[in-house]
Design an enzyme around this catalytic site. Structure first.
Site, mmCIF file in Angstrom:
data_model
loop_
_atom_site.group_PDB
_atom_site.id
_atom_site.type_symbol
_atom_site.label_atom_id
_atom_site.label_comp_id
_atom_site.label_asym_id
_atom_site.label_seq_id
_atom_site.Cartn_x
_atom_site.Cartn_y
_atom_site.Cartn_z
ATOM 1 N N GLU A 84 0.829 -1.217 0.000
ATOM 2 C CA GLU A 84 0.000 0.000 0.000
ATOM 3 C C GLU A 84 0.862 1.266 0.000
ATOM 4 O O GLU A 84 1.684 1.462 0.905
ATOM 5 C CB GLU A 84 -0.917 -0.006 1.237
ATOM 6 C CG GLU A 84 -1.838 1.205 1.286
ATOM 7 C CD GLU A 84 -2.885 1.121 2.402
ATOM 8 O OE1 GLU A 84 -3.257 0.000 2.799
ATOM 9 O OE2 GLU A 84 -3.311 2.184 2.877
ATOM 10 N N LYS A 268 -7.473 -0.561 11.537
ATOM 11 C CA LYS A 268 -6.842 -0.932 10.259
ATOM 12 C C LYS A 268 -5.631 -0.031 10.013
ATOM 13 O O LYS A 268 -4.570 -0.472 9.555
ATOM 14 C CB LYS A 268 -7.863 -0.821 9.125
ATOM 15 C CG LYS A 268 -7.435 -1.481 7.816
ATOM 16 C CD LYS A 268 -6.528 -0.636 6.956
ATOM 17 C CE LYS A 268 -6.184 -1.337 5.646
ATOM 18 N NZ LYS A 268 -5.318 -0.525 4.787
ATOM 19 N N ASP A 284 4.151 -14.450 11.952
ATOM 20 C CA ASP A 284 2.803 -14.940 11.666
ATOM 21 C C ASP A 284 1.846 -13.766 11.901
ATOM 22 O O ASP A 284 1.292 -13.583 12.986
ATOM 23 C CB ASP A 284 2.480 -16.122 12.598
ATOM 24 C CG ASP A 284 1.104 -16.706 12.314
ATOM 25 O OD1 ASP A 284 0.307 -16.066 11.596
ATOM 26 O OD2 ASP A 284 0.823 -17.800 12.832
ATOM 27 N N HIS A 383 -2.475 10.362 -0.705
ATOM 28 C CA HIS A 383 -2.600 9.025 -1.266
ATOM 29 C C HIS A 383 -2.481 9.088 -2.786
ATOM 30 O O HIS A 383 -1.783 8.311 -3.404
ATOM 31 C CB HIS A 383 -3.999 8.507 -0.901
ATOM 32 C CG HIS A 383 -3.997 7.087 -0.488
ATOM 33 N ND1 HIS A 383 -3.726 6.691 0.794
ATOM 34 C CD2 HIS A 383 -4.220 5.958 -1.194
ATOM 35 C CE1 HIS A 383 -3.800 5.386 0.871
ATOM 36 N NE2 HIS A 383 -4.094 4.917 -0.329
HETATM 37 C C1 MEV Z 1 -6.080 3.243 5.060
HETATM 38 O O1 MEV Z 1 -5.227 2.180 4.726
HETATM 39 C C2 MEV Z 1 -6.093 3.446 6.572
HETATM 40 C C3 MEV Z 1 -7.046 4.550 7.067
HETATM 41 O O2 MEV Z 1 -8.369 4.277 6.628
HETATM 42 C C4 MEV Z 1 -6.976 4.531 8.586
HETATM 43 C C5 MEV Z 1 -7.976 5.450 9.269
HETATM 44 O O3 MEV Z 1 -9.028 5.752 8.707
HETATM 45 O O4 MEV Z 1 -7.686 5.803 10.433
HETATM 46 C C6 MEV Z 1 -6.663 5.902 6.524
#
Ligand code: MEV
Length: 437
Positions: A84, A268, A284, A383
């Site tokens: 990513e 995430k 792992d 991004h």
């Molecule tokens: C994207 O890989 C991760 C985000 O969605 C985390 C977040 O929203 O805090 C930008």
């Protein structure tokens, strides 16, 4: 490797890959061919064939280094393997904001839980009591089975029992937990072997039938806590003042505390950093993912693994992350995977504790970077700029054309590979025409 003199890699991103390697070799004191471990083909087909079944090839990911980290007063290079864009840049940027005081960590002992399920217990209360009565004896037997681990200061440390059902399809059900200090091993094999060895005896004592014997990935006895503080001056962006960004990040953190839908995305963002280090170092990562999300739900409601609060002094933010992190610096894929060994070397992670601390710091950094971007300009601008560079390269741009094509894609907002080809054809044509006398 000893820790690098500095992890502050100013201008690193502007260098070519070979230049970056040269700089890291010097900084980290690695041998001249150190990066051969992450060259294409370094993981040979033969070795790969010995790792898993039905192998038909190997599969590569970009291998990168996040800069600027100071973890427990030690300058640290953070290896990352991830597909990513923007995770490496964002975590390096957040680590730069945290640099004045760095990240500080505390860890529990590396204690894993092995589960032995016992079913069809006629009197489950009596069965559980019998097991509790035999705990000392069972622990002693478990210790005898892993003498070398005990010599290294680890080994089984506790035994307890939980009643899961008094009646039902499986009759009375209880589960015995064997807690094992695994030192520098992740411990899955160790713990599973112990559970299998003890299961029949445990079932006999409880008066039931032995069921599953396997470690739990909810390793709440093996957690890391990472803290950092960020001054307002560091939080400020081109269009937002530090105190405004501070308030917005604290509000974003409260949103994650209030809403599991947001908490999942918040977490995430943490796992972006944690997993990138786990993958690079041959861990792992599925085990850590499973543990992280189970831990995030332990209260009964899924919540954030890290929270950010405004400092009581009114200047800056405090971030705290706590999560289970079962990792190892011995065993697993590490014997055979050359890239994983290089990553541990670069990170200077010679113990499981240190590796867990670095994973946690990377997670808190990626979380901060995401919240700051979301709370200010939004995530897409940065991004898209990185995505545009990737597309420019995919369209065939090299050298300074990469940045020129990417800049045009980002400026028009039309970030697609077909468009990148068109822009490249035009700019490359112009470059050729310009060079013609
Ligand atoms: C994207 O890989 C991760 C985000 O969605 C985390 C977040 O929203 O805090 C930008």
């Amino acid at each position: 490797m000893a820790s690098p003199r500095t992890s502050r890699l100013t201008g690193f991103y502007k260098l070519g890959v070979l230049e970056r390697r040269r700089r890291l070799l010097e900084l980290a004191g690695l041998p001249a061919d150190g990066f051969a471990a992450v060259d294409p083909g370094a993981l040979t087909l033969d070795v790969a064939d010995g790792m898993i079944e039905n192998v038909v090839g190997t599969y590569a990911l970009p291998f990168s280094v996040a800069a600027n980290f100071i973890v427990d007063d030690i300058e640290t290079l953070i290896p990352m393997a991830i597909e990513e864009p923007s995770v490496v840049a964002a975590s390096s940027n957040a680590a730069r904001m945290a640099r004045p005081r760095g990240f500080t960590t505390t860890l529990t002992a590396p204690v894993m839980i092995g589960q032995i399920q016992v079913t069809h217990i006629a009197d489950v209360e009596a069965g559980a009591a019998a097991l509790r009565g035999a705990a000392t004896e069972l622990l002693a037997e478990a210790r005898r089975l892993v003498p070398r681990l005990a010599e290294r200061g680890g080994g089984p440390v506790a035994f307890d029992v939980r009643i899961l059902a008094r009646e039902g399809v499986d009759g009375g059900v209880a589960v015995a937990h064997l807690h094992v200090d695994c030192r520098d091993a992740m411990g899955a094999n160790l713990v599973n072997t112990l559970c299998e060895a003890l299961a029949e005896r445990v079932a006999r004592i409880a008066g039931g039938r032995a069921g599953l014997r396997i470690l739990s990935n909810l390793t709440d006895g093996r957690t890391v806590t990472v803290r950092c503080t960020i001054d307002d001056a560091m939080l400020a962006s081109a269009d937002a003042a530090g105190p405004d960004v501070r308030r917005a990040i604290a509000a974003a953190s409260r949103f994650a505390e209030l809403d599991p839908y947001r908490a999942a995305t918040h977490n995430k963002g943490i796992m972006n950093g944690v997993d990138a280090v786990l993958v690079a170092t041959g861990q792992d990562w599925r085990a850590v993912e499973a543990g992280a999300h189970a831990y995030a739900s332990l209260s009964g409601t899924y919540g954030p693994l890290a929270v950010w609060k405004e400092r009581p002094s009114g200047d800056g933010l405090e971030g705290v992350l706590t999560m289970p992190l079962a990792v190892g610096t011995v065993g697993g894929a590490l014997h055979v995977h050359p890239g994983a060994r290089l990553a541990l070397e670069l990170a200077g992670a010679h113990s499981a504790d240190r590796l867990a601390a670095l994973c946690g710091a990377a997670g808190l950094a990626t979380n901060l970077a995401a919240l700051r971007a979301l709370a200010t300009e939004g995530i897409q601008r940065g991004h898209m700029a990185l995505h545009a560079r990737g597309l420019a390269r995919a369209a065939g741009a090299t050298g300074d054309l990469v940045d020129r094509v990417a800049a045009e894609l980002a400026a028009t907002g039309d970030v697609k590979v077909d468009r990148a080809r068109e822009v490249l054809a035009r700019l490359a044509g112009a470059a050729v025409v310009k060079e013609t006398p």
